[in-house]
Design an enzyme around this catalytic site. Structure first.
Site: not given
Ligand SMILES: *Cc1c(COP(=O)(O)O)cnc(C)c1O
Length: 380
Positions: A42, A267
């Protein structure tokens, strides 16, 4: 027209696909028999490139992937073979039914609205659409409650038996080995699975993210969903990282300037040198993902010499205090290592007071990604 070759390279973000493959193989080796290791790609594989990462893993036999949104699923479908399963975890099935069907995406059904739409749509189309049902066991994020799920089964036992691939839940505290919430969620999930088995409804299950894998075999079930660990993030921060580092980030110095005592830098003018010093300016700012929260305690290296951020990080520039770097080295070496073997992704995330997940997903939208992939290329 501005072509690639006009501008001298200022920043370099490398992504080692071989390391990602090795991390995947390592995670696989930790699993119980017949448990599938299905990566989470993702958010463009946490900023590292969903297409490149997935194709590399696919060439090593990985055939199930997770994305968050329908759009991510549609995009990834174009990059992967037809027989690859793409699971969409966090989107509406309801009112998106046709897309899931046309792009052959596997939905995770999270709500009553989704499960009814799923039931209805299959009847209308007279076609089977395999799905996953998410059940909340204590994270209180997405998913049906255990009660809602049990009710659903009472009315749709055959449909669930035949068309549900996995029941899924997500751990809220897996990165804290000793958090009692882990066991509580496991117990709720297992209890549900057992209750179903008594009714001779044997469903496959998936619970663990990266950290969950390391809680032990009880957490593995039939499929795990690692994201972070593949990309080199330590799944158990209180222990030594057993995963390979995946990315390096370095930046070339644009300018070096002498700064007088009591002069302010950047800044706001609230960062001061109390003696004469030297700063290096680089073309890397928070728009590139060098988080502004690194202004206070961000570190980097020139060769093996540690240097510190001086003043506030701007949108596309940052300033480092290089007073401690000998002139001879400064003249020879104009690259500053931000993420390297001297300072890993988790180190710099800590300096920014955040987690590597946020840092990784912030990097790489503006900086060109370069892929290292000897093993992967050999496979092709
Ligand atoms: C993002 C996510 C994962 C992966 O999690 P990691 O900690 O990056 O391994 C797995 N399951 C769900 C539902 C997620 O949202």
């Amino acid at each position: 027209m501005l072509t690639k070759s006009i501008a001298k390279k200022k920043n370099e973000l490398t992504i080692n696909l071989d390391a990602i493959i090795d991390n995947w193989l390592f995670l696989k080796s930790q699993l119980i028999k017949n448990c599938i290791c299905a990566p989470v790609v993702k958010a463009d594989a946490y900023g590292l490139g969903a297409k490149e990462v997935s194709q590399a893993l696919y060439s090593f036999g990985c055939s199930v992937f997770h994305v968050a949104s329908l759009e991510e699923g549609i995009r990834l479908r174009k990059d992967l073979a037809k027989n690859v399963r793409i699971i969409v975890m966090h989107d509406h099935f309801f009112e998106n039914e046709e897309y899931f069907l046309n792009y052959n995406l596997t939905p995770v059904l999270n709500t009553h609205k989704d499960t009814s739409a799923w039931d209805k749509f299959q009847k209308i189309k007279n076609q089977k659409i395999n799905a996953i049902i998410q059940i909340d066991t204590g994270m209180n994020r997405l998913g049906l409650s255990i009660k809602e799920f049990q009710l659903l089964i009472e009315n749709n036992e055959d449909l669930i038996k035949n068309n549900i691939l996995y029941i899924m839940s997500h751990l809220s505290c897996a990165y804290q080995v000793n958090n009692t919430k882990n066991r509580l969620q496991l117990q709720r999930f297992t209890k549900l699975i057992k209750a179903l088995e008594i009714k001779s409804l044997k469903l496959k299950a998936t619970l663990a993210n990266s950290s969950g894998i390391f809680l032990g075999p009880e957490w593995h079930f039939d499929m795990v969903r690692p994201g972070a660990a593949l990309y080199g993030i330590n799944p158990i921060p209180e222990k030594k990282n057993v995963l390979k580092q995946v990315i390096t980030l370095r930046t070339r110095i644009l300018q070096i300037r002498d700064v007088n005592v009591n002069e302010t830098i950047g800044y706001g003018g609230n960062f001061k040198f109390n003696k004469k010093g030297k700063v290096a300016i680089v073309a890397l700012g928070y728009a590139e993902g060098l988080l502004r929260s690194l202004s206070k305690s961000g570190k980097a290296h020139i060769n093996d010499i540690e240097i510190k951020v001086a003043g506030k990080i701007s949108m596309d520039l940052a300033t480092f205090d290089v007073s401690n770097v000998p002139e001879k080295i400064l003249q020879k070496c104009d690259w500053i290592d931000i993420i390297s073997d001297k300072q890993e992704i988790d180190d710099i995330a800590g300096q920014a007071n955040t987690i590597s997940y946020e840092l990784l997903t912030s990097l790489g939208s503006r900086v060109k990604k370069e892929y290292i992939s000897e093993n992967f290329e050999k496979k092709l």
